[in-house]
Design an enzyme around this catalytic site. Structure first.
Site, short mmCIF file in Angstrom:
data_model
loop_
_atom_site.label_atom_id
_atom_site.label_comp_id
_atom_site.label_asym_id
_atom_site.label_seq_id
_atom_site.Cartn_x
_atom_site.Cartn_y
_atom_site.Cartn_z
CE LYS A 82 35.64 30.55 66.36
NZ LYS A 82 35.42 30.59 67.79
CG ASP A 83 31.61 28.19 69.40
OD1 ASP A 83 32.68 28.41 69.70
OD2 ASP A 83 30.95 29.09 69.04
NE ARG A 130 42.74 27.90 67.67
CZ ARG A 130 42.71 29.02 66.61
NH1 ARG A 130 43.75 29.20 65.80
NH2 ARG A 130 41.95 30.05 66.80
NE ARG A 131 41.74 33.13 67.52
CZ ARG A 131 40.54 33.46 67.66
NH1 ARG A 131 39.98 33.98 68.67
NH2 ARG A 131 39.53 33.12 66.31
NE ARG A 148 34.80 34.75 77.14
CZ ARG A 148 33.95 34.09 77.97
NH1 ARG A 148 34.37 34.02 79.21
NH2 ARG A 148 32.84 33.93 77.54
NE ARG A 154 35.52 38.56 71.10
CZ ARG A 154 35.57 37.53 70.44
NH1 ARG A 154 36.71 36.86 70.19
NH2 ARG A 154 34.77 37.04 69.87
CB CYS A 244 37.68 25.99 75.19
SG CYS A 244 36.88 25.83 76.59
#
Length: 310
Positions: A82-83, A130-131, A148, A154, A244
């Protein structure tokens, strides 16, 4: 293969764990090969005081790693798919996509065990637009707060700071071996509640496209079904020119008959605007491009341009 293989990885605990899993899989097939990890700090790792969308640009977690490949300081690199931007640096290729872990998002709670148990105005941590968009659509009263840092950082912030819950990729928790932790209050979100990011749960092993030895070795851990799905997702992302800084999601699932069903969306950060699409077929790239074009006709380009202008 006789040479020592240098493997590029970000320095985060999760990235190093993922890289270790890949090396273990290769070591089992090539016991005579020596693997050495070369740790690399990326722009996305250095800038932690703002959201990813404000850092700007593509490849925040891969550009420096790709440059190490181009400069031949490393032989291949392990990324979270996804990166990885839809366009790779010239001369590079994705040599293998191992079997996908869970593609879904996971809520980890400070005290509760379900989103519906959270109080009005609950504070949820995520740096993903997105989230954030998905959560605000689910419950408009949720307060989204940027968070972050590495996955372990986190989790520490969840308990130490003013968060009711945080969102993480379930694949990361799985690879770290934390899903078996019974003290972790968590809820897996299905694709209807929170559609996964393009490539979420999959790894991308990137190498130089002229390195025949490494390409042959990587082919031994390539998973064709995972790659089949990811090809559709990445074609969707590329056609939309997503990044992103845009709330965008794309998720493909292989059917029993061998075809694919693809679901995609582009939305606003506040969750009030959401363009949804579903396509199906047998050719991954065609399915992803078709889905993107449907959304473009619905106004996705204008929405994306407006978000980028902010």
């Amino acid at each position: 293969m006789k040479r020592e293989i240098i493997v590029g990885s970000r320095k985060s605990k999760l990235a190093l764990t993922q890289t270790g899993h890949v090396i273990s899989a290769l070591q089992a097939k090539f016991p005579d090969v020596t693997f050495k990890i070369h740790e690399i700090v990326t722009k996305g790792d250095r800038i932690l005081d703002v959201t990813l969308s404000k850092v700007g640009g593509k490849g925040l977690f891969v550009s420096e790693v790709e440059q190490a490949l181009v400069d031949k300081k490393i032989d291949f690199a392990v990324h979270s798919m996804k990166d990885v931007p839809s366009e790779l640096q010239e001369g590079l290729t994705i040599g293998a996509i191992p079997k996908r872990e869970s593609p879904y998002d996971c809520v980890v709670f400070a005290e509760k065990t379900n989103l519906d148990e959270l109080p009005q105005g609950a504070v949820i941590g995520t740096s993903s637009l997105r989230r954030a968009s998905m959560l605000k659509r689910y419950r408009a009263d949720f307060q989204i707060k940027s968070i972050r840092g590495n996955i372990d950082t986190r989790l520490k912030k969840l308990y130490a700071e003013d968060f009711d819950a945080i969102l993480l990729a379930e694949a990361g928790l799985s690879r770290m071996g934390w899903l078996s932790d019974e003290t972790l209050r968590r809820q897996t979100l299905d694709a209807t509640t929170c559609l996964p990011a393009v490539g979420q749960g999959a790894l991308a092993i990137e190498c130089r496209n002229d390195d025949a030895e490494v390409l042959a070795m990587l082919s031994e851990i390539h998973d064709t079904e995972t790659a089949f799905c990811v090809r559709a997702e990445r074609a969707f992302l590329k056609t939309l020119n997503g990044g992103c800084e845009i709330p965008i999601a794309g998720f493909a699932q292989k059917e029993a008959d061998g075809g694919l069903v693809f679901t995609g969306f582009v939305g606003s950060v506040d969750g009030l605007t959401r363009l949804d699409v579903q396509t199906s077929g047998d050719t991954p790239e065609t399915i992803g491009i078709e889905a993107a074009n449907i959304l473009l006709k619905q106004g996705a380009k204008e929405l994306i341009d407006a978000l980028r202008s902010l």
